[in-house]
Design a protein around this motif. Sequence first.
Motif, PDB file in Angstrom:
ATOM      1  N   UNK A  71      12.165   7.056  -4.678  1.00  0.00           N
ATOM      2  CA  UNK A  71      12.609   6.259  -3.539  1.00  0.00           C
ATOM      3  C   UNK A  71      12.616   4.760  -3.863  1.00  0.00           C
ATOM      4  N   UNK A  72      11.686   4.349  -4.702  1.00  0.00           N
ATOM      5  CA  UNK A  72      11.584   2.930  -5.050  1.00  0.00           C
ATOM      6  C   UNK A  72      12.517   2.547  -6.196  1.00  0.00           C
ATOM      7  N   UNK A  73      13.156   3.526  -6.836  1.00  0.00           N
ATOM      8  CA  UNK A  73      13.946   3.274  -8.047  1.00  0.00           C
ATOM      9  C   UNK A  73      15.016   2.188  -7.880  1.00  0.00           C
ATOM     10  N   UNK A  74      15.803   2.162  -6.781  1.00  0.00           N
ATOM     11  CA  UNK A  74      16.834   1.107  -6.675  1.00  0.00           C
ATOM     12  C   UNK A  74      16.254  -0.301  -6.696  1.00  0.00           C
ATOM     13  N   UNK A  75      15.115  -0.504  -6.042  1.00  0.00           N
ATOM     14  CA  UNK A  75      14.505  -1.828  -6.009  1.00  0.00           C
ATOM     15  C   UNK A  75      13.887  -2.157  -7.369  1.00  0.00           C
ATOM     16  N   UNK A  76      13.277  -1.168  -8.007  1.00  0.00           N
ATOM     17  CA  UNK A  76      12.697  -1.392  -9.337  1.00  0.00           C
ATOM     18  C   UNK A  76      13.792  -1.752 -10.336  1.00  0.00           C
ATOM     19  N   UNK A  77      14.925  -1.042 -10.260  1.00  0.00           N
ATOM     20  CA  UNK A  77      16.048  -1.332 -11.149  1.00  0.00           C
ATOM     21  C   UNK A  77      16.569  -2.743 -10.906  1.00  0.00           C
ATOM     22  N   UNK A  78      16.543  -3.185  -9.650  1.00  0.00           N
ATOM     23  CA  UNK A  78      16.982  -4.559  -9.345  1.00  0.00           C
ATOM     24  C   UNK A  78      16.093  -5.579 -10.048  1.00  0.00           C
ATOM     25  N   UNK A 121       4.935   9.566   2.482  1.00  0.00           N
ATOM     26  CA  UNK A 121       3.812   9.881   1.594  1.00  0.00           C
ATOM     27  C   UNK A 121       2.832  10.837   2.274  1.00  0.00           C
ATOM     28  N   UNK A 122       2.625  10.667   3.581  1.00  0.00           N
ATOM     29  CA  UNK A 122       1.721  11.556   4.308  1.00  0.00           C
ATOM     30  C   UNK A 122       2.261  12.980   4.346  1.00  0.00           C
ATOM     31  N   UNK A 123       3.590  13.116   4.521  1.00  0.00           N
ATOM     32  CA  UNK A 123       4.194  14.448   4.521  1.00  0.00           C
ATOM     33  C   UNK A 123       4.020  15.102   3.156  1.00  0.00           C
ATOM     34  N   UNK A 124       4.224  14.324   2.091  1.00  0.00           N
ATOM     35  CA  UNK A 124       4.061  14.860   0.739  1.00  0.00           C
ATOM     36  C   UNK A 124       2.627  15.308   0.492  1.00  0.00           C
ATOM     37  N   UNK A 139       3.961  -0.624 -15.434  1.00  0.00           N
ATOM     38  CA  UNK A 139       2.684   0.091 -15.405  1.00  0.00           C
ATOM     39  C   UNK A 139       1.625  -0.637 -14.609  1.00  0.00           C
ATOM     40  N   UNK A 140       1.537  -1.961 -14.814  1.00  0.00           N
ATOM     41  CA  UNK A 140       0.557  -2.748 -14.066  1.00  0.00           C
ATOM     42  C   UNK A 140       0.912  -2.764 -12.580  1.00  0.00           C
ATOM     43  N   UNK A 141       2.211  -2.842 -12.263  1.00  0.00           N
ATOM     44  CA  UNK A 141       2.637  -2.826 -10.870  1.00  0.00           C
ATOM     45  C   UNK A 141       2.232  -1.543 -10.161  1.00  0.00           C
ATOM     46  N   UNK A 142       2.366  -0.429 -10.859  1.00  0.00           N
ATOM     47  CA  UNK A 142       1.947   0.848 -10.284  1.00  0.00           C
ATOM     48  C   UNK A 142       0.435   0.878 -10.074  1.00  0.00           C
ATOM     49  N   UNK A 143      -0.308   0.393 -11.069  1.00  0.00           N
ATOM     50  CA  UNK A 143      -1.772   0.408 -10.982  1.00  0.00           C
ATOM     51  C   UNK A 143      -2.283  -0.423  -9.802  1.00  0.00           C
ATOM     52  N   UNK A 144      -1.741  -1.633  -9.631  1.00  0.00           N
ATOM     53  CA  UNK A 144      -2.250  -2.497  -8.553  1.00  0.00           C
ATOM     54  C   UNK A 144      -1.715  -2.093  -7.190  1.00  0.00           C
ATOM     55  N   UNK A 145      -0.748  -1.172  -7.163  1.00  0.00           N
ATOM     56  CA  UNK A 145      -0.263  -0.662  -5.873  1.00  0.00           C
ATOM     57  C   UNK A 145      -1.103   0.515  -5.385  1.00  0.00           C
ATOM     58  N   UNK A 146      -1.989   1.019  -6.250  1.00  0.00           N
ATOM     59  CA  UNK A 146      -2.909   2.101  -5.864  1.00  0.00           C
ATOM     60  C   UNK A 146      -4.131   1.484  -5.172  1.00  0.00           C
ATOM     61  N   UNK A 147      -4.822   2.225  -4.336  1.00  0.00           N
ATOM     62  CA  UNK A 147      -5.997   1.683  -3.636  1.00  0.00           C
ATOM     63  C   UNK A 147      -7.044   1.086  -4.578  1.00  0.00           C
ATOM     64  N   UNK A 148      -7.267   1.729  -5.722  1.00  0.00           N
ATOM     65  CA  UNK A 148      -8.297   1.237  -6.651  1.00  0.00           C
ATOM     66  C   UNK A 148      -7.897  -0.089  -7.291  1.00  0.00           C
ATOM     67  N   UNK A 149      -6.592  -0.333  -7.435  1.00  0.00           N
ATOM     68  CA  UNK A 149      -6.150  -1.557  -8.090  1.00  0.00           C
ATOM     69  C   UNK A 149      -5.747  -2.662  -7.141  1.00  0.00           C
ATOM     70  N   UNK A 150      -5.779  -2.403  -5.866  1.00  0.00           N
ATOM     71  CA  UNK A 150      -5.349  -3.381  -4.866  1.00  0.00           C
ATOM     72  C   UNK A 150      -6.093  -4.723  -4.970  1.00  0.00           C
ATOM     73  N   UNK A 163       1.494  13.459  -8.193  1.00  0.00           N
ATOM     74  CA  UNK A 163       2.753  14.108  -7.834  1.00  0.00           C
ATOM     75  C   UNK A 163       3.500  13.313  -6.767  1.00  0.00           C
ATOM     76  N   UNK A 164       2.755  12.754  -5.827  1.00  0.00           N
ATOM     77  CA  UNK A 164       3.377  11.917  -4.796  1.00  0.00           C
ATOM     78  C   UNK A 164       4.050  10.710  -5.447  1.00  0.00           C
ATOM     79  N   UNK A 165       3.368  10.118  -6.432  1.00  0.00           N
ATOM     80  CA  UNK A 165       3.915   8.951  -7.124  1.00  0.00           C
ATOM     81  C   UNK A 165       5.186   9.312  -7.889  1.00  0.00           C
ATOM     82  N   UNK A 166       5.122  10.384  -8.684  1.00  0.00           N
ATOM     83  CA  UNK A 166       6.229  10.726  -9.574  1.00  0.00           C
ATOM     84  C   UNK A 166       7.408  11.362  -8.853  1.00  0.00           C
TER      85      UNK A 166
END
Length: 244
Positions: free
Chosen positions: A167-174, A146-149, A71-82, A158-161
């Motif tokens: 697309x990021x799931x394999x790396x997150x699972x790692x 992301x721009x196409x979405x 959850x924190x990783x998602x938050x800090x990956x957004x512009x507001x949490x950068x 919706x873009x995130x979910x």
Amino acid sequence: MNTLLRSPLFWLVLLFLGLLFGMPYSGPLFHYLFPALERPVWQQSSFISLAWAHLVLVAISSACAVLVAGGVGILVSRPAGEPFRHLVQTLAAAGQTFPPVAVLAVAVPVMGFGSEPAMLALFLYGLLPVLQGTLAGLNAVPAEVKEVAQGMGMRPSQVLLKVELPLAAPVIIAGIRTSVIINIGTAAIASTVGAKTLGTPVIVGLSGFNTAYVIQGAVLVALAAVIVDQVFGCLQRRLTGYVK
């Protein structure tokens, strides 16, 4: 059926279960290997109960680490949490630099003996790999995708979910895989503060100079880690194939 028989995971699980149920009856083998020991087979509690307690401890602490760090990783990956990204990564790294024994030593006077201080130590140790995996996976999603979405009218959520997380799931699972494997091994130390784990025979064996106990606990911990690693490996391959 043939595919199942060719799977290393199937045989590893079979071996693990065989050792769990068969270890109490391995007296002749360990008497032969360690003739000087009066009691070469762990009998104080069943290996099945120890394995169950070990896996529950790892599962709960790892689930909490995934929820918090993901959850924190998602938050800090957004512009507001950068702006908080570097701070969060530093805090997570600091949590993992503390030796588990030190965390247990600090937590026991406050939380008492048992599984609670062990869960805190495992939680702290599980944060960094999950956080790093989440950030790396989300950063690897191409900006064009992301721009196409967004151009299709998707909202940021919706873009995130629907785009970024799949697309990021394999790396997150790692990252989760690394976190859980570390915790399976680290959970063995939890027996020093009274938590029931597969590390209990190891700790008792070390304190009582009983090498047989150490081997019995260590083999089961190692097998559990290998099995879980294989399970995550299968999951990663499926996710990678799905994304492709």
